[in-house]
Design a protein around this motif. Structure first.
Motif, PDB file in Angstrom:
ATOM      1  N   ARG A  18     -54.291  34.841  25.189  1.00  0.00           N
ATOM      2  CA  ARG A  18     -54.666  33.299  24.637  1.00  0.00           C
ATOM      3  C   ARG A  18     -55.985  33.104  25.084  1.00  0.00           C
ATOM      4  O   ARG A  18     -56.821  32.202  24.492  1.00  0.00           O
ATOM      5  CB  ARG A  18     -53.490  32.459  25.357  1.00  0.00           C
ATOM      6  CG  ARG A  18     -52.118  32.419  24.423  1.00  0.00           C
ATOM      7  CD  ARG A  18     -51.275  31.339  25.322  1.00  0.00           C
ATOM      8  NE  ARG A  18     -50.974  31.439  26.599  1.00  0.00           N
ATOM      9  CZ  ARG A  18     -50.101  31.796  27.168  1.00  0.00           C
ATOM     10  NH1 ARG A  18     -49.221  32.575  26.288  1.00  0.00           N
ATOM     11  NH2 ARG A  18     -49.877  31.896  28.441  1.00  0.00           N
ATOM     12  N   LEU A  20     -58.507  35.055  25.529  1.00  0.00           N
ATOM     13  CA  LEU A  20     -59.683  35.773  24.556  1.00  0.00           C
ATOM     14  C   LEU A  20     -59.583  35.062  23.220  1.00  0.00           C
ATOM     15  O   LEU A  20     -60.766  34.802  22.689  1.00  0.00           O
ATOM     16  CB  LEU A  20     -59.055  37.197  24.369  1.00  0.00           C
ATOM     17  CG  LEU A  20     -59.992  37.938  23.481  1.00  0.00           C
ATOM     18  CD1 LEU A  20     -61.449  38.062  23.901  1.00  0.00           C
ATOM     19  CD2 LEU A  20     -59.229  39.237  23.135  1.00  0.00           C
ATOM     20  N   LEU A  21     -58.427  34.453  22.647  1.00  0.00           N
ATOM     21  CA  LEU A  21     -58.251  33.918  21.471  1.00  0.00           C
ATOM     22  C   LEU A  21     -59.116  32.631  21.643  1.00  0.00           C
ATOM     23  O   LEU A  21     -60.026  31.995  20.633  1.00  0.00           O
ATOM     24  CB  LEU A  21     -56.984  33.456  20.999  1.00  0.00           C
ATOM     25  CG  LEU A  21     -56.692  32.790  19.875  1.00  0.00           C
ATOM     26  CD1 LEU A  21     -57.593  33.792  18.608  1.00  0.00           C
ATOM     27  CD2 LEU A  21     -55.271  32.471  19.291  1.00  0.00           C
ATOM     28  N   ARG A  22     -59.174  31.792  22.793  1.00  0.00           N
ATOM     29  CA  ARG A  22     -59.804  30.708  23.077  1.00  0.00           C
ATOM     30  C   ARG A  22     -61.424  30.714  23.103  1.00  0.00           C
ATOM     31  O   ARG A  22     -62.079  29.992  22.309  1.00  0.00           O
ATOM     32  CB  ARG A  22     -59.566  29.991  24.358  1.00  0.00           C
ATOM     33  CG  ARG A  22     -57.896  29.181  24.192  1.00  0.00           C
ATOM     34  CD  ARG A  22     -57.490  28.724  25.338  1.00  0.00           C
ATOM     35  NE  ARG A  22     -56.201  28.137  25.409  1.00  0.00           N
ATOM     36  CZ  ARG A  22     -55.426  27.974  26.479  1.00  0.00           C
ATOM     37  NH1 ARG A  22     -56.148  27.774  27.974  1.00  0.00           N
ATOM     38  NH2 ARG A  22     -54.279  27.445  26.256  1.00  0.00           N
ATOM     39  N   LEU A  23     -61.828  31.818  23.670  1.00  0.00           N
ATOM     40  CA  LEU A  23     -63.131  32.238  23.879  1.00  0.00           C
ATOM     41  C   LEU A  23     -63.716  32.545  22.241  1.00  0.00           C
ATOM     42  O   LEU A  23     -64.831  32.202  22.023  1.00  0.00           O
ATOM     43  CB  LEU A  23     -63.513  33.356  24.724  1.00  0.00           C
ATOM     44  CG  LEU A  23     -63.267  33.052  26.138  1.00  0.00           C
ATOM     45  CD1 LEU A  23     -63.215  34.470  26.884  1.00  0.00           C
ATOM     46  CD2 LEU A  23     -64.157  32.182  26.555  1.00  0.00           C
ATOM     47  N   ILE A  24     -62.966  33.210  21.425  1.00  0.00           N
ATOM     48  CA  ILE A  24     -63.458  33.513  20.232  1.00  0.00           C
ATOM     49  C   ILE A  24     -63.604  32.314  19.333  1.00  0.00           C
ATOM     50  O   ILE A  24     -64.510  32.053  18.721  1.00  0.00           O
ATOM     51  CB  ILE A  24     -62.264  34.466  19.388  1.00  0.00           C
ATOM     52  CG1 ILE A  24     -62.417  35.816  20.240  1.00  0.00           C
ATOM     53  CG2 ILE A  24     -62.681  34.611  18.108  1.00  0.00           C
ATOM     54  CD1 ILE A  24     -61.482  36.667  19.605  1.00  0.00           C
ATOM     55  N   LEU A  25     -62.494  31.339  19.311  1.00  0.00           N
ATOM     56  CA  LEU A  25     -62.608  30.100  18.630  1.00  0.00           C
ATOM     57  C   LEU A  25     -63.810  29.216  19.428  1.00  0.00           C
ATOM     58  O   LEU A  25     -64.429  28.581  18.219  1.00  0.00           O
ATOM     59  CB  LEU A  25     -61.387  29.468  18.831  1.00  0.00           C
ATOM     60  CG  LEU A  25     -60.155  29.789  18.336  1.00  0.00           C
ATOM     61  CD1 LEU A  25     -58.795  29.237  18.601  1.00  0.00           C
ATOM     62  CD2 LEU A  25     -60.448  29.960  16.506  1.00  0.00           C
ATOM     63  N   GLY A  27     -66.722  30.361  20.493  1.00  0.00           N
ATOM     64  CA  GLY A  27     -67.745  30.794  19.946  1.00  0.00           C
ATOM     65  C   GLY A  27     -68.197  30.714  18.462  1.00  0.00           C
ATOM     66  O   GLY A  27     -69.301  30.405  18.040  1.00  0.00           O
ATOM     67  N   VAL A  28     -67.129  30.732  17.783  1.00  0.00           N
ATOM     68  CA  VAL A  28     -67.261  30.459  16.426  1.00  0.00           C
ATOM     69  C   VAL A  28     -67.590  28.965  16.162  1.00  0.00           C
ATOM     70  O   VAL A  28     -68.640  28.637  15.354  1.00  0.00           O
ATOM     71  CB  VAL A  28     -65.969  30.624  15.417  1.00  0.00           C
ATOM     72  CG1 VAL A  28     -66.099  30.114  14.217  1.00  0.00           C
ATOM     73  CG2 VAL A  28     -65.657  32.037  15.592  1.00  0.00           C
TER      74      VAL A  28
END
Length: 382
Positions: A18, A20-25, A27-28
């Motif tokens: 979760r 990691l997913l937040r970090l990716i979002l 960043g986008v």
């Protein structure tokens, strides 16, 4: 036992995923926002209208910008296209022409004359009592056209606004609008054009009324620097109470052509309307005579020689006038105006205007053009 262990393992992997997913979002999202800001700010930065903080500047950028700013600026040499359209400004009097005009006027001592000519490109001029106020007759319609187009530029009048014919504005003499029923409506562009084309007096009165009346119009003339130009009565004003001078008439045309009055679009309208005038027997005929032509229609004969005259005449029997813009074969331009007051319907008055215009012709002949070598094909397409 095994079920509890499996649950703990699943719970242990879920939290990092979760995160990691937040970090990716995040960043986008930051990438989208940054890209949008750069897209908006990029052109401004290139134009140097946006200054970035030092921490965003690349190494050496600030020093380079300061070095560029410290460089002395030099203006490029103006080309012919950069030069002014001309000025209504007298510089060098053509005394021989002024003297010749005085001689012509002196030969008819019972006629009162006002004359003025100015080459807009270089300031050469000639004059004869240029500020003497004389009956304007229909020549006052040129300054009225100027004020009309000023109102259009100021959004106080529309070129297609309908004007209603009333009993008060109906004028006799030249024109056809007086024959139409009261209450007839005409668009402003038709009224202004007929005022010049066939010198329609009712059309002129319609515009005087629409522009606020005589007093308001006279105030506008003063603001334009035409103190001798005054409307005292509705047209046709056979008594000659409406006045102007040769300098004022020339000024009303020059202000437009030099860009000192009117927008580019209204300037074009002014020239188009002035070009519709059908009477060419005074200034154009005299100019043609001075250039060595006697036969044929003045407008066509002048055009063949490279000249064009946009003029407006005046005729009330006791006074005659003509003023216009003269386009010369070399592209330069001049303004000229003549007024003569004398006995009723005396042919000497109109003939004197033609003589004055003819005397002006030699100084308006351009110098022969210098032949220039045509570039060969190799120099054009190396």
């Amino acid at each position: 036992m095994s079920s509890s262990r499996s649950s703990r393992q699943s719970s242990g992997w879920g939290r990092p995923m979760r995160l990691l997913l937040r970090l990716i979002l995040m960043g986008v999202g930051l990438g989208v926002i940054t890209g949008s800001l750069l897209k908006l700010a990029g052109p401004a930065f290139q134009r140097e209208s946006l200054t970035l903080p030092p921490w965003l500047m690349l190494p050496g950028t600030t020093r380079a910008t300061e070095a560029e700013a410290a460089k002395p600026t030099t203006k490029p040499k103006p080309t012919r296209r950069d030069l002014s359209l001309g000025l209504f400004q007298t510089k060098n009097e053509l005394t021989a022409l002024s003297d010749r005009w005085n001689q012509l006027a002196a030969s008819e001592p019972d006629l009162t004359v006002s004359a003025f000519m100015l080459v807009l490109d270089d300031g050469r001029y000639a004059q004869l009592a240029p500020d003497t106020a004389l009956p304007a007759a229909s020549s006052i319609k040129t300054p009225i056209l100027l004020v009309t187009l000023e109102e259009i530029d100021d959004d106080k009048l529309s070129w297609n606004e309908p004007l209603t014919l009333t009993k008060e504005v109906v004028g006799g003499g030249a024109g056809w609008m007086a024959s139409k029923p009261l209450g007839s409506r005409f668009p402003t562009h038709e009224v202004a054009t007929e005022m010049i084309r066939v010198s329609d007096n009712s059309a002129t009165n319609l515009l005087i009324d629409r522009l606020g009346g005589k007093d308001a119009l006279n105030a506008r003339f003063i603001a334009l620097g035409m103190s001798a130009t005054v409307v005292n009565n509705w047209l046709p004003d056979l008594e000659g109470t409406n006045t102007t001078s040769a300098r004022d008439l020339a000024r009303s045309i020059a202000l437009v052509d030099t860009g000192k009055a009117l927008s580019i679009r209204s300037r074009d309208l002014f020239r188009e309307v002035m070009g519709t005038s059908v009477t060419n027997t005074l200034l154009p005929r005299g100019l043609l005579r001075g250039l060595g032509g006697q036969q044929g229609e003045p407008d066509d004969s002048l055009m063949i020689k490279g000249y064009r005259v946009l003029n407006k005449t005046g005729d009330i029997g006791i006074a005659y006038a003509d003023a216009g813009l003269i386009e010369l074969p070399d592209g330069s331009r001049a303004v000229a105006a003549f007024l003569v007051k004398g006995p009723f319907n005396d042919p000497r008055s109109t003939e004197l205007i033609r003589k004055l215009a003819a005397a002006m012709a030699p100084v308006l002949k351009p110098k022969p053009a210098v032949a220039r070598k045509t570039p060969d094909a190799a120099s054009i397409n190396p």
